[in-house]
Design a protein around this motif. Structure first.
Motif, mmCIF file in Angstrom:
data_model
loop_
_atom_site.group_PDB
_atom_site.id
_atom_site.type_symbol
_atom_site.label_atom_id
_atom_site.label_comp_id
_atom_site.label_asym_id
_atom_site.label_seq_id
_atom_site.Cartn_x
_atom_site.Cartn_y
_atom_site.Cartn_z
ATOM 1 N N HIS A 104 1.056 -1.194 -0.054
ATOM 2 C CA HIS A 104 -0.068 0.093 -0.045
ATOM 3 C C HIS A 104 0.736 1.251 0.014
ATOM 4 O O HIS A 104 0.304 2.319 0.176
ATOM 5 C CB HIS A 104 -0.905 0.203 1.153
ATOM 6 N N GLY A 105 2.277 0.974 -0.012
ATOM 7 C CA GLY A 105 3.186 2.111 -0.082
ATOM 8 C C GLY A 105 4.067 2.031 -1.257
ATOM 9 O O GLY A 105 3.685 1.812 -2.383
ATOM 10 N N PHE A 106 5.256 2.162 -1.019
ATOM 11 C CA PHE A 106 6.271 1.969 -2.044
ATOM 12 C C PHE A 106 7.291 1.017 -1.626
ATOM 13 O O PHE A 106 7.536 0.455 -0.555
ATOM 14 C CB PHE A 106 7.377 3.220 -2.146
ATOM 15 N N GLY A 107 8.293 0.403 -2.653
ATOM 16 C CA GLY A 107 9.382 -0.378 -2.289
ATOM 17 C C GLY A 107 9.247 -1.793 -3.062
ATOM 18 O O GLY A 107 8.552 -2.710 -2.406
ATOM 19 N N LEU A 108 9.762 -1.888 -4.071
ATOM 20 C CA LEU A 108 9.980 -3.349 -4.644
ATOM 21 C C LEU A 108 11.475 -3.630 -4.362
ATOM 22 O O LEU A 108 12.481 -2.967 -4.542
ATOM 23 C CB LEU A 108 10.004 -3.447 -6.095
ATOM 24 N N VAL A 109 11.668 -4.991 -3.930
ATOM 25 C CA VAL A 109 13.126 -5.310 -3.384
ATOM 26 C C VAL A 109 13.393 -6.771 -3.587
ATOM 27 O O VAL A 109 12.674 -7.722 -3.886
ATOM 28 C CB VAL A 109 13.104 -5.234 -1.696
ATOM 29 N N TRP A 110 14.625 -6.916 -3.988
ATOM 30 C CA TRP A 110 15.040 -8.411 -3.898
ATOM 31 C C TRP A 110 16.203 -8.452 -2.913
ATOM 32 O O TRP A 110 16.851 -7.897 -2.572
ATOM 33 C CB TRP A 110 15.589 -8.768 -5.247
ATOM 34 N N TYR A 111 16.054 -9.754 -2.284
ATOM 35 C CA TYR A 111 17.168 -10.163 -1.173
ATOM 36 C C TYR A 111 18.261 -11.222 -1.535
ATOM 37 O O TYR A 111 17.739 -12.253 -1.954
ATOM 38 C CB TYR A 111 16.330 -10.476 0.031
ATOM 39 N N GLU A 112 19.502 -10.832 -1.807
ATOM 40 C CA GLU A 112 20.268 -11.426 -2.283
ATOM 41 C C GLU A 112 20.777 -12.656 -1.109
ATOM 42 O O GLU A 112 21.165 -12.111 0.119
ATOM 43 C CB GLU A 112 21.645 -10.991 -2.668
ATOM 44 N N GLN A 113 20.562 -13.906 -1.425
ATOM 45 C CA GLN A 113 20.899 -14.822 -0.315
ATOM 46 C C GLN A 113 22.482 -14.893 -0.368
ATOM 47 O O GLN A 113 23.320 -15.111 -1.262
ATOM 48 C CB GLN A 113 20.510 -16.237 -0.708
ATOM 49 N N VAL A 114 22.988 -14.885 0.962
ATOM 50 C CA VAL A 114 24.381 -14.931 0.927
ATOM 51 C C VAL A 114 24.717 -15.839 2.375
ATOM 52 O O VAL A 114 23.643 -16.119 3.082
ATOM 53 C CB VAL A 114 24.919 -13.697 1.692
ATOM 54 N N LYS A 115 25.632 -16.634 2.201
ATOM 55 C CA LYS A 115 26.054 -17.797 3.154
ATOM 56 C C LYS A 115 27.322 -17.330 3.616
ATOM 57 O O LYS A 115 28.435 -17.098 3.186
ATOM 58 C CB LYS A 115 26.141 -19.040 2.607
ATOM 59 N N ASP A 116 27.357 -17.672 5.169
ATOM 60 C CA ASP A 116 28.442 -17.292 5.876
ATOM 61 C C ASP A 116 28.477 -18.713 6.927
ATOM 62 O O ASP A 116 27.833 -18.822 7.896
ATOM 63 C CB ASP A 116 28.673 -16.058 6.925
ATOM 64 N N ALA A 117 29.767 -19.615 6.730
ATOM 65 C CA ALA A 117 29.866 -20.499 7.317
ATOM 66 C C ALA A 117 28.659 -21.419 7.369
ATOM 67 O O ALA A 117 27.958 -22.037 8.509
ATOM 68 C CB ALA A 117 30.139 -20.306 8.932
ATOM 69 N N GLY A 118 27.896 -21.624 6.405
ATOM 70 C CA GLY A 118 26.814 -22.717 6.220
ATOM 71 C C GLY A 118 25.342 -21.803 6.581
ATOM 72 O O GLY A 118 24.541 -22.314 6.374
ATOM 73 N N GLN A 119 25.599 -20.685 7.161
ATOM 74 C CA GLN A 119 24.473 -19.990 7.600
ATOM 75 C C GLN A 119 23.807 -19.072 6.611
ATOM 76 O O GLN A 119 24.530 -18.176 5.837
ATOM 77 C CB GLN A 119 24.770 -18.890 8.993
#
Length: 445
Positions: free
Chosen positions: A290-305
């Motif tokens: 109902h406002g603003f903002g299209l986003v994508w979240y890049e998956q990152v892994k650190d020590a398997g997390q």
């Protein structure tokens, strides 16, 4: 802008659309099937078995390919009183929508099509107002009732389908679709007894009881951790599907603010897909439908997390987009390979009057519809190039991408308060100069 609108994109010669020139522009031809407001989401299927794809939205389906002949598959008795500019009151079919001047809601938030009883005929699933029962309508195979009407038999699926962005698809890996939503305060899915799908579907909770309610926004599913099983995504994180679903176990919760709000008004459809080509599935959604903002979240892994890095595609200001694109209320998103290069793109736009002419951010700005081309860069970053399809339609709580005319080019279907629309996709080879002129320009502050 003319009614034949203009979404243009680069397309190198690909397996799907191999063109000798190597440069292709994509245009979309607009057809408004109706200006009446009956639904916030439309879909398609061959309902009369004539080999042509038809369109369904609200209580009607329209025969393809011209979509002029209309059939009523469930009662269409709703009428609304509106006032014209001169103060005259008139009665119109359906809900108020753009033909009126005040807020209204339909009884059809999303629409899906599937052959649920396995008889070879496409049935229609109607997701009504959040918090109400959900039903599917059984295709009568061109048969009419003794009264000469074409009312399809209704079969209730679940008592309360909550969330404003529920979805329909195979979350459990059995190659058959389920309803994915929240219901009664739980996240989960509803599945039928496929030997008797006319009976109420069984609800399977995957979470403890929480604060999710009928107007919660944002839900989806996809394989986040790469184990081959689809996980459930919601605005505050993802829920990991266990190896066995016996006994309806609670799925492991991994918290992450994909769509923080405000409140429960965060997220629309949520997708897991490897946008940058690094082998890890990323996440796509809107920050506030109902406002603003299209986003994508890049998956990152650190020590398997697993964690995620946020990247803005569009925001509140033109400067937030690499291409200066800004629009509010991106309440419907569909993920699909629009240009045939083998990489999924997405289609979204502005939901027109989600809360009427005075609600939300910029309710009366142009109701734009875009497709965003996904570009994977050599450094494993990703760009999303916006191509305008139309500026006077937008999306509802759903937008559907499907090939409706059999030309192997995906088309776009919209149902919302402006009516029901079909945008048929055309592709043609052009010179390099013509292609370059068609590309959106980078934002210059």
């Amino acid at each position: 802008m003319t009614k034949t609108t203009l979404a243009l994109a680069a397309l190198a010669a690909s397996a799907t659309f191999a063109q000798a020139a190597g440069f292709t522009v994509h245009t979309f031809k607009k057809l408004q099937i109706t200006d009446q407001f009956w639904c916030e989401g439309a879909h398609c299927g061959d309902f009369n078995h004539d080999g042509k794809t038809d369109i369904v939205g609200g209580p009607f389906w329209w025969e393809g390919p011209e979509f002029k002949v209309r059939h009523e598959f469930r009662p269409a008795t709703k009428t609304s009183k509106i006032k014209k500019a001169d103060g005259t009151e008139i009665t119109i079919p359906g809900y108020k929508g753009a033909l009126g001047n005040e807020n209204d809601y339909s009884d059809n938030f999303l629409t899906y099509v599937h052959d649920l009883n396995g008889d070879g005929w496409a049935d229609v699933i109607v997701y009504g107002l959040p918090g109400t029962p959900c039903s599917w309508f059984e295709n009568p195979k061109n048969k009419k009732t003794p009264e000469g009407t074409e009312q399809w038999a209704a079969h209730k699926m679940i008592d309360s389908l909550d969330n404003e962005s529920p979805t329909f698809g195979d979350i459990v890996g059995d190659a058959r679709p389920e309803i994915v939503c929240n219901s009664g305060g739980f996240l989960g899915y509803a599945a039928p007894d496929w030997s008797n799908p006319t009976q109420p579907w069984k609800w399977h909770s995957i979470s403890p009881k929480g604060a999710w309610h009928k107007y919660t926004h944002g839900i989806g599913f996809g394989d986040v951790n790469g184990d081959g099983r689809a996980d459930l995504l919601e605005q505050h994180g993802w829920w990991e599907q266990p190896a066995s679903l016996d006994g309806d176990p609670v799925w492991a919760n991994h918290k992450f603010p994909f769509a923080p709000g405000p409140g429960t008004a965060g997220g629309a459809q949520i997708y897991a897909y490897d946008f940058n080509g690094d082998g890890l599935n990323d996440v796509l959604t809107t920050l506030n439908p109902h406002g603003f903002g299209l986003v994508w979240y890049e998956q990152v892994k650190d020590a398997g997390q697993i964690s995620f890095k946020q990247h803005t595609i569009t925001g509140r200001e033109p400067k937030d987009s690499k291409y200066g694109v800004k629009f509010s209320q991106p309440h419907g998103i569909d993920l699909a390979d629009v240009d045939g290069d083998g990489i999924k793109d997405f289609v979204t736009g502005k939901r027109f009057w989600a809360h009427g002419p005075k609600g939300d951010d910029e309710p009366n700005a142009p109701a734009v519809l875009y497709w965003f081309k996904t570009v994977r860069n050599p450094d494993k970053s990703a760009d999303f190039i916006p191509y305008l399809i139309d500026d006077n339609s937008g999306v509802g709580t759903q937008v559907t991408v499907a090939d409706i005319n059999g030309d192997q080019l995906p088309d776009v279907i919209v149902g919302n308060k402006k009516g029901v629309f079909v945008f048929t996709h055309e592709a043609r080879s052009v010179s390099k100069d013509e292609w370059e002129k068609a590309q959106p320009k980078r934002f210059q502050p």
